[in-house]
Design a protein around this motif. Structure first.
Motif, PDB file in Angstrom:
ATOM      1  N   SER A   1      18.374 -20.935  11.477  1.00  0.00           N
ATOM      2  CA  SER A   1      17.245 -20.499  10.648  1.00  0.00           C
ATOM      3  C   SER A   1      17.424 -19.053  10.213  1.00  0.00           C
ATOM      4  CB  SER A   1      15.933 -20.655  11.422  1.00  0.00           C
ATOM      5  OG  SER A   1      15.670 -22.009  11.716  1.00  0.00           O
TER       6      SER A   1
ATOM      7  N   LEU B   1      17.108 -13.390  15.163  1.00  0.00           N
ATOM      8  CA  LEU B   1      15.799 -13.883  15.569  1.00  0.00           C
ATOM      9  C   LEU B   1      14.705 -13.335  14.664  1.00  0.00           C
ATOM     10  CD1 LEU B   1      14.019 -15.465  17.561  1.00  0.00           C
ATOM     11  CD2 LEU B   1      13.891 -13.378  18.959  1.00  0.00           C
TER      12      LEU B   1
ATOM     13  N   ALA C   1      14.738 -15.376  11.546  1.00  0.00           N
ATOM     14  CA  ALA C   1      14.135 -16.698  11.767  1.00  0.00           C
ATOM     15  C   ALA C   1      12.615 -16.593  11.796  1.00  0.00           C
ATOM     16  CB  ALA C   1      14.659 -17.309  13.062  1.00  0.00           C
ATOM     17  N   ASP C   2      12.115 -15.520  12.398  1.00  0.00           N
ATOM     18  CA  ASP C   2      10.667 -15.331  12.453  1.00  0.00           C
ATOM     19  C   ASP C   2      10.078 -15.137  11.056  1.00  0.00           C
ATOM     20  OD1 ASP C   2      10.649 -15.626  15.166  1.00  0.00           O
ATOM     21  OD2 ASP C   2      10.461 -13.489  15.633  1.00  0.00           O
TER      22      ASP C   2
ATOM     23  N   LEU D   1      17.422 -21.552  16.091  1.00  0.00           N
ATOM     24  CA  LEU D   1      16.961 -20.267  15.594  1.00  0.00           C
ATOM     25  C   LEU D   1      18.097 -19.488  14.933  1.00  0.00           C
ATOM     26  CD1 LEU D   1      14.599 -19.192  18.515  1.00  0.00           C
ATOM     27  CD2 LEU D   1      13.912 -19.840  16.197  1.00  0.00           C
TER      28      LEU D   1
ATOM     29  N   ASP E   1       6.449 -21.716  19.179  1.00  0.00           N
ATOM     30  CA  ASP E   1       7.676 -21.036  19.604  1.00  0.00           C
ATOM     31  C   ASP E   1       8.652 -22.018  20.225  1.00  0.00           C
ATOM     32  OD1 ASP E   1       6.783 -18.570  18.748  1.00  0.00           O
ATOM     33  OD2 ASP E   1       6.296 -17.806  20.744  1.00  0.00           O
TER      34      ASP E   1
ATOM     35  N   ALA F   1      12.396 -23.510  18.443  1.00  0.00           N
ATOM     36  CA  ALA F   1      13.605 -23.126  19.190  1.00  0.00           C
ATOM     37  C   ALA F   1      14.354 -24.326  19.752  1.00  0.00           C
ATOM     38  CB  ALA F   1      13.237 -22.178  20.335  1.00  0.00           C
TER      39      ALA F   1
END
Length: 511
Positions: A326, A358, A361-362, A323, A159, A163
């Motif tokens: 991404s 987010l 991005a995940d 992030l 993580d 980031a």
């Protein structure tokens, strides 16, 4: 950096859209496609393979699994020491629904993507013609997921890494990036052992030939996407006599330098983002205003804002600049994701809410809602790339390259610069690539390129088709990363005719 890698299906986004275009272009001399001699019952003479005879002559034990059947293939950890330690590679097979031509091995890209996971999703998208005529085979390459997987860090550390917003403006900032990579690679060695130094593409290509023999096939028939095209091209160069029908979709030319890859991808994502902005501005819900240039400026302003003041997400993780990019970049892999990007940008720009971006991005990093990572794709991605190629981490050289990239991609170029820091002071030595990728003596290799592919720019498909002595270029005129399964019926028909019927299209055919 979103260098060529495969993605899990973006189930949080919208469905796949169909695109249709067709045309023609000049060709070059063709050779005949190989008549398949593969047979599920054929035996490969182990005595022909020297110290690798036992590996080539192994018999596979199949068990029932979600994809159909699963097994393990034993290969040397180090091909320079075939009598040394071995590793097991996981493979899965969906039996042909008719009389099989043979096996079709598939790689979805990455490096770092699981072919076994891919096969399970591919079965719902594969054409009936392909499923009828081939045993469809997925595999996890060495170091990935179920095949002696490498591991480097805990989820909490991952993580933090994804980031990070590095400081490239000072020598101290660049050195900190190098130190981060060195620490990461040392942890990989500590947790993964010797396999970490042997997940290079050349070794993976040699694994492919052992898989071919273990499956009972005299030729390798292969469908590779994104990084999978580099793996396929490497195989063709190493084993031109056993190369069968090879489809390389979303081409990554292995002769490109890291700097050329960075510049090409920066331009690819810049162009894809411009295409999105132009489309977005036509709609009533677009959070961007003015011209396309204005819209690109507004996206860059969001990225800069996220670096100074990361956006809240309703969780304990803020949306940093890295992030944010991404989350944007992942939606450019397919035009069908553009509506979702509009939602994410609207929330971020108008409401200072980074939660949607987010979540995107995940998806890119295979991070699940519980905070764990469902794959080791990010670790494997870095490991393979750093074994295959390393560039000069000289600060002045990198800054000069970054300035050139910025000219090519003023909005997103900064995210494709200073890549040499990622493999500098790496804990294991570079393996490198081949001196010659022309694959002389190989039958026609079908290279598929998409004209506005962000991750593997169309120019790379053109150059790979030229690099391969028997390369044949098939072009899809459209948006998105890779074309087969994701574009139109024209591409599907041409690819299926090549794989199933051995019909080679005219070089330069366009769909």
């Amino acid at each position: 950096m979103p260098t060529p890698r495969a993605l899990r299906p973006l189930v949080v986004l919208v469905g796949i859209a169909a695109l249709v275009l067709a045309g023609c272009a000049p060709g070059k001399n063709q050779v005949t496609a190989p008549a398949s001699s593969a047979s599920a019952s054929s035996s490969v003479p182990a005595q022909d393979y020297g110290d690798l005879a036992d590996f080539y002559g192994q018999q596979l034990d199949w068990t029932t699994c979600d994809a159909g059947e699963c097994s393990k293939v034993t290969v040397p950890l180090d091909y320079d020491d075939p009598s040394g330690p071995t590793i097991s590679l996981a493979i899965s097979r969906h039996a042909a629904e008719g009389t099989p031509i043979g096996s079709l091995l598939m790689n979805p890209g990455g490096p770092g993507a699981s072919g076994i996971d891919f096969l399970e999703s591919f079965l719902g998208e594969a054409t009936s013609k392909l499923k009828k005529n081939y045993d469809l085979v997925g595999f996890d390459p060495r170091g990935i997921q179920r095949s002696a997987p490498i591991t480097c860090v805990d989820p909490e550390e991952m993580d933090r890494i994804i980031a990070l917003d590095p400081d490239t403006s000072t020598d101290a900032g660049l050195q900190a990036m190098i130190d981060e990579s060195a620490t990461f690679s040392k942890e990989c060695v500590n947790r993964s052992g010797d396999v970490f130094g042997h997940v290079d593409t050349i070794s993976a290509a040699k694994d492919l030939d052992i898989m071919r023999a273990a499956l009972g096939d005299d030729q390798l028939h292969y469908l590779g996407f994104s990084y999978g095209t580099k793996l396929g091209a490497t195989y063709a160069a190493l084993f031109p006599k056993t190369a069968g029908r090879l489809v390389l979709d979303g081409a990554l030319d292995p002769t490109l330098s890291e700097g050329e890859i960075e510049s090409g991808q920066a331009g690819g994502f810049e162009n894809a983002l411009r295409a999105y902005v132009a489309d977005c501005l036509k709609g009533s819900s677009c959070p961007l205003t003015g011209s396309v240039d204005d819209g690109m400026t507004q996206i860059r302003a969001l990225l800069d804002r996220a670096k100074v003041n990361p956006l809240p997400t309703g969780t304990d993780r803020d949306l940093t600049q890295s992030l944010t990019f991404s989350g944007i970049a992942v939606t450019l892999y397919s035009q069908s994701y553009w509506a979702a990007l509009t939602q994410g940008l609207a929330a971020a720009i108008h409401d200072n809410d980074g939660s949607i971006l987010l979540s995107f991005a995940d998806v890119y990093y295979d991070r699940d809602e519980d905070g764990t990572y469902s794959t080791n794709s990010t670790e494997a991605f870095r490991a393979v790339n750093c074994l295959d190629d390393r560039s000069d981490p000289d600060f002045d050289v990198m800054r000069a390259e970054a300035a050139q990239i910025q000219k090519v991609a003023p909005t997103v170029g900064s995210f494709f610069s200073y890549g040499a820091t990622g493999c500098a002071d790496w804990a294991v030595p570079e393996v490198g690539g081949l001196d010659d990728y022309s694959a002389k003596g190989a039958p026609p290799v079908l290279v598929v390129g998409t004209t506005n592919d962000p991750a593997t720019p169309y120019a790379w498909a053109q150059s790979l088709a030229q690099t391969l002595t028997s390369g044949v270029l098939l072009t899809y005129e459209g948006e998105g990363h890779t074309a087969y399964r994701a574009s139109n019926t024209c591409i599907a028909k041409v690819v299926d005719a090549y794989l199933v019927d051995g019909k080679v299209p005219d070089d330069g055919t366009r769909c």
